[in-house]
Design a protein around this motif. Structure first.
Motif, PDB file in Angstrom:
ATOM      1  N   VAL A  47       0.820  -1.217   0.000  1.00 47.28           N
ATOM      2  CA  VAL A  47       0.000   0.000   0.000  1.00 47.28           C
ATOM      3  C   VAL A  47       0.852   1.264   0.000  1.00 47.28           C
ATOM      4  O   VAL A  47       0.299   2.371  -0.023  1.00 47.28           O
ATOM      5  N   ALA A  48       2.170   1.132   0.041  1.00 46.19           N
ATOM      6  CA  ALA A  48       3.033   2.319   0.091  1.00 46.19           C
ATOM      7  C   ALA A  48       2.883   3.148  -1.178  1.00 46.19           C
ATOM      8  O   ALA A  48       2.641   2.619  -2.277  1.00 46.19           O
ATOM      9  N   HIS A  49       3.026   4.459  -1.026  1.00 46.55           N
ATOM     10  CA  HIS A  49       3.018   5.354  -2.192  1.00 46.55           C
ATOM     11  C   HIS A  49       4.394   6.018  -2.274  1.00 46.55           C
ATOM     12  O   HIS A  49       4.588   7.161  -1.864  1.00 46.55           O
ATOM     13  N   THR A  50       5.354   5.261  -2.799  1.00 49.30           N
ATOM     14  CA  THR A  50       6.741   5.742  -2.879  1.00 49.30           C
ATOM     15  C   THR A  50       7.313   5.502  -4.280  1.00 49.30           C
ATOM     16  O   THR A  50       8.347   4.862  -4.436  1.00 49.30           O
ATOM     17  N   HIS A 187       9.054  11.676  11.229  1.00 43.52           N
ATOM     18  CA  HIS A 187       9.210  11.720  12.677  1.00 43.52           C
ATOM     19  C   HIS A 187       7.869  12.070  13.335  1.00 43.52           C
ATOM     20  O   HIS A 187       7.101  12.872  12.813  1.00 43.52           O
ATOM     21  N   ALA A 188       7.578  11.449  14.481  1.00 43.34           N
ATOM     22  CA  ALA A 188       6.349  11.763  15.212  1.00 43.34           C
ATOM     23  C   ALA A 188       6.352  13.228  15.656  1.00 43.34           C
ATOM     24  O   ALA A 188       7.420  13.785  15.926  1.00 43.34           O
ATOM     25  N   PRO A 189       5.196  13.875  15.752  1.00 39.29           N
ATOM     26  CA  PRO A 189       3.852  13.358  15.476  1.00 39.29           C
ATOM     27  C   PRO A 189       3.569  13.284  13.978  1.00 39.29           C
ATOM     28  O   PRO A 189       4.096  14.084  13.204  1.00 39.29           O
ATOM     29  N   TYR A 190       2.736  12.326  13.577  1.00 37.08           N
ATOM     30  CA  TYR A 190       2.457  12.077  12.167  1.00 37.08           C
ATOM     31  C   TYR A 190       1.230  12.868  11.701  1.00 37.08           C
ATOM     32  O   TYR A 190       0.489  13.434  12.499  1.00 37.08           O
ATOM     33  N   GLY A 191       1.045  12.863  10.387  1.00 40.46           N
ATOM     34  CA  GLY A 191      -0.131  13.490   9.815  1.00 40.46           C
ATOM     35  C   GLY A 191      -1.357  12.588   9.940  1.00 40.46           C
ATOM     36  O   GLY A 191      -1.324  11.528  10.557  1.00 40.46           O
ATOM     37  N   ARG A 192      -2.443  13.006   9.321  1.00 42.94           N
ATOM     38  CA  ARG A 192      -3.687  12.228   9.356  1.00 42.94           C
ATOM     39  C   ARG A 192      -3.616  11.073   8.367  1.00 42.94           C
ATOM     40  O   ARG A 192      -3.030  11.202   7.298  1.00 42.94           O
ATOM     41  N   PRO A 193      -4.232   9.928   8.711  1.00 40.65           N
ATOM     42  CA  PRO A 193      -4.303   8.815   7.744  1.00 40.65           C
ATOM     43  C   PRO A 193      -5.058   9.247   6.487  1.00 40.65           C
ATOM     44  O   PRO A 193      -5.896  10.170   6.517  1.00 40.65           O
ATOM     45  N   ARG A 194      -4.748   8.567   5.370  1.00 42.12           N
ATOM     46  CA  ARG A 194      -5.429   8.870   4.106  1.00 42.12           C
ATOM     47  C   ARG A 194      -5.635   7.564   3.356  1.00 42.12           C
ATOM     48  O   ARG A 194      -4.669   6.925   2.930  1.00 42.12           O
ATOM     49  N   GLY A 195      -6.899   7.174   3.217  1.00 39.07           N
ATOM     50  CA  GLY A 195      -7.178   5.919   2.536  1.00 39.07           C
ATOM     51  C   GLY A 195      -6.563   4.751   3.294  1.00 39.07           C
ATOM     52  O   GLY A 195      -6.753   4.586   4.498  1.00 39.07           O
ATOM     53  N   GLN A 196      -5.778   3.931   2.572  1.00 43.51           N
ATOM     54  CA  GLN A 196      -5.110   2.791   3.189  1.00 43.51           C
ATOM     55  C   GLN A 196      -3.809   3.177   3.890  1.00 43.51           C
ATOM     56  O   GLN A 196      -3.198   2.347   4.563  1.00 43.51           O
TER      57      GLN A 196
END
Length: 597
Positions: A47-50, A187-196
């Protein structure tokens, strides 16, 4: 053709366009802070987007078994830049150490060979004050400070890429370039989840997108590109949400990809490698003979060697024993308050401790562990150090019983998250519970003090930090916090003493230099205040605020309007949107034509 495959093809074309041929190569080193290898597409995360990092791997070499010698930003980067392990270069943790100026660093050696060197830094742990800036023509480390000990000052990937492309415009076209770009977003804190994608994966995807923009903006020519993680992230494995407190694969295994000059296309390397290997690799590719180091030139395949790691972070933060590890030929040994042994080929997540079952393997691996760090200072162990470590349980028998470290880590991480959410009372309650269960836990006591200070209970915070320093008088985080509290309470005499004590430990600490300048000025010690500002300007030469404040001191206390105006003009050139710009311009207009004193 799918959208994803079209994107992948476009990225491949971009990569091919910057690889070029002929002449000494330009070198791009991209360091991916807090990036787990198993969260990139080319390392198997579906599921990575890289797509950019995946394309670099397809165009070059991907190292399947690359490791950091320490799961902390500054020591890991010091290993990349010197070819030395932390117990060799002596930078053992973030914020507490400065690299020895006698150690050769990669940029210094490349600059001596005619390379133009620039570094764009994404966060404070790699600020110039910690000693990695030698040899760089440009070392852009200016980030906005934060008010919390639980978050590092950082800047987003978009800004890092923009500054990197701007820096390249300063290069003489005849000079080969060494560009180091450091992305800190995962690095923490992370952003909001998006989709998977989890919030952590979203941050990695954002870095990947900005890396693509960086590659598109590189000048044409022959480039060697290396992308390396400095350490991973726990993400809850073994009770560790972040990193630095454990030595499991989740934080030690890192992505490492190399492409361009001298690298095969689409190759997979399975030999075990470590971050100090980047030092001789980069120098050799540039035609510079590397000095002796612990690193090995990665362009030449080698037999696998024992992979060593350490972290003194548990000792510095919690008063727990430091950790050391070695991994070799499918076995992983970790030594802290107990011995752990894992069969990493059949148990890659290191879930089943088999130390009781294989005492001969424990004995065979022990000589390959890194040397034991000293208590309170970094030097060879004397008998007092050994007794102190023994009292901490540092020389255990395999399978010995321990305190529930994972449970305590989960509680500490919960308190950290509450601090990041500015839920001060809830965080303090969590840290107080940790202190009850683990009275020597330094970080829990720091959390109580910091939450009190953040909720404006300065007297309570003052008491907590003083009690901590009564037991650990050289504990720098507590000393720094107490010094800032005395400054906030306008107790300038004690603030001066405390900030001076901090600067005796960390002479280039910009926070204490600025605070010292302020409390000296408020006491009427104007000449000494000016000297502190001048030291601060040397440490942070691109910070326009410093020139503004130094100019104010010169104008109003030292009555030197000419020099004040010169500093203010320079500050406004550096930052046209500097706060108090209009007041400075009006004051300089008022001074026009009048004597400076």
């Amino acid at each position: 053709m799918s959208i994803m495959s079209r994107r992948f093809r476009v990225v491949i074309l971009v990569v091919a366009s910057v690889l070029g041929c002929g002449g000494r190569p330009h070198i791009l080193l991209v360091t991916l802070d807090t990036t787990r290898a198993d969260h990139l597409g080319c390392y198997g995360r579906g599921v990575a987007h890289t797509p950019v990092l995946d394309s670099l791997a397809a165009a070059g070499v991907r190292f399947a078994s690359a490791f950091t010698p320490v799961p902390l930003t500054l020591p890991a980067h010091a290993s990349m830049m010197t070819g030395a392990y932390p117990w060799e270069h002596q930078v053992r943790d973030n914020g507490l150490y400065r690299l020895d100026e006698t150690l050769p660093v990669v940029a210094e050696l490349l600059a001596g060979a005619g390379y133009w060197c620039a570094a764009i830094i994404g966060a404070h742990p790699l600020a110039a004050q910690y000693g990695l800036s030698r040899g760089f023509r440009v070392y852009d480390d200016t980030v906005q400070p934060t008010a919390s000990d639980f978050e590092y000052p950082e800047r987003p990937a978009f800004e890092v890429t923009s500054r990197a492309l701007a820096a390249l415009d300063l290069r003489s076209r005849s000079d080969p370039a060494f560009l180091w770009v450091h992305y800190f977003d995962p690095h923490a804190p992370y952003g909001r989840p998006r989709g998977q994608l989890t919030g952590y994966d979203v941050e990695i995807a954002r870095v990947d997108q900005e890396l693509g923009r960086l590659l598109r903006g590189l000048p044409k020519g022959r480039w060697m590109i290396i992308a390396a993680g400095d350490h991973g992230e726990g993400l809850g494995d073994h009770g560790e949400d972040t990193h630095g407190d454990c030595l499991y694969g989740s934080t030690l295994r890192v992505p490492l990809i190399a492409t361009g000059h001298g690298w095969s296309q689409g190759a997979l390397r399975t030999d075990t490698v470590s971050l100090p290997d980047l030092f001789p690799t980069i120098l050799s590719a540039a035609g510079v003979t590397p000095p002796p180091s612990s690193g090995r030139d990665l362009r030449i395949p080698h037999t696998s060697r024992p992979i060593q790691a350490e972290t003194i972070h548990p000792l510095v933060r919690y008063g727990w024993p430091p950790l050391r590890s070695v991994e070799h030929e499918g076995w992983k040994l970790i030594q802290g308050e107990r011995i752990e042994l894992y069969r990493t080929r059949t148990d890659p997540d290191e879930l089943i401790d088999v130390s009781r079952d294989f005492p001969d393997t424990v004995a065979a691996l022990r000589p390959f562990l890194p040397p034991i760090p000293a208590v309170g200072h970094i030097s060879p162990l004397d008998s007092h150090d050994r007794q102190a470590l023994a009292a901490l349980g540092y020389f255990p028998d395999p399978g010995a019983s321990i305190t529930p470290r994972e449970e305590l880590l989960e509680a500490v991480e919960r308190g950290n998250h509450l601090m990041q959410q500015k839920r001060w009372d809830d965080a303090r309650a969590v840290f107080e519970q940790v202190m009850i269960r683990d009275p020597g836990n330094l970080w829990a006591r720091m959390g109580v003090g910091t939450s009190l200070a953040a909720s404006r209970n300065l007297a309570g915070a003052d008491s907590v930090f003083r009690s901590l320093l009564a037991v650990h008088p050289a504990y720098l985080p507590a000393l720094q916090n107490l010094a800032m509290i005395r400054l906030m309470l306008e107790d300038d005499e004690e603030a001066e003493l405390l900030h001076t004590a901090v600067l005796e430990i960390m002479p280039a600490d910009p926070t204490s230099l600025e605070a010292l300048a302020v409390c000296l000025r408020r006491q009427g010690k104007h000449t000494e205040s000016l000297a502190a500002y001048q030291r601060l300007a040397e440490v942070r030469p691109t910070d326009a605020r410093i020139l503004r404040d130094m100019g104010s001191l010169l104008a109003y206390e030292l009555r030197d309007r000419d020099q004040a105006a010169a500093l203010w003009r320079h500050a406004l050139q550096m930052d046209p949107h500097l706060p108090q710009r209009r007041e400075m311009e009006r004051e300089m207009e008022r001074w026009a034509g009048s004597p400076s004193r």
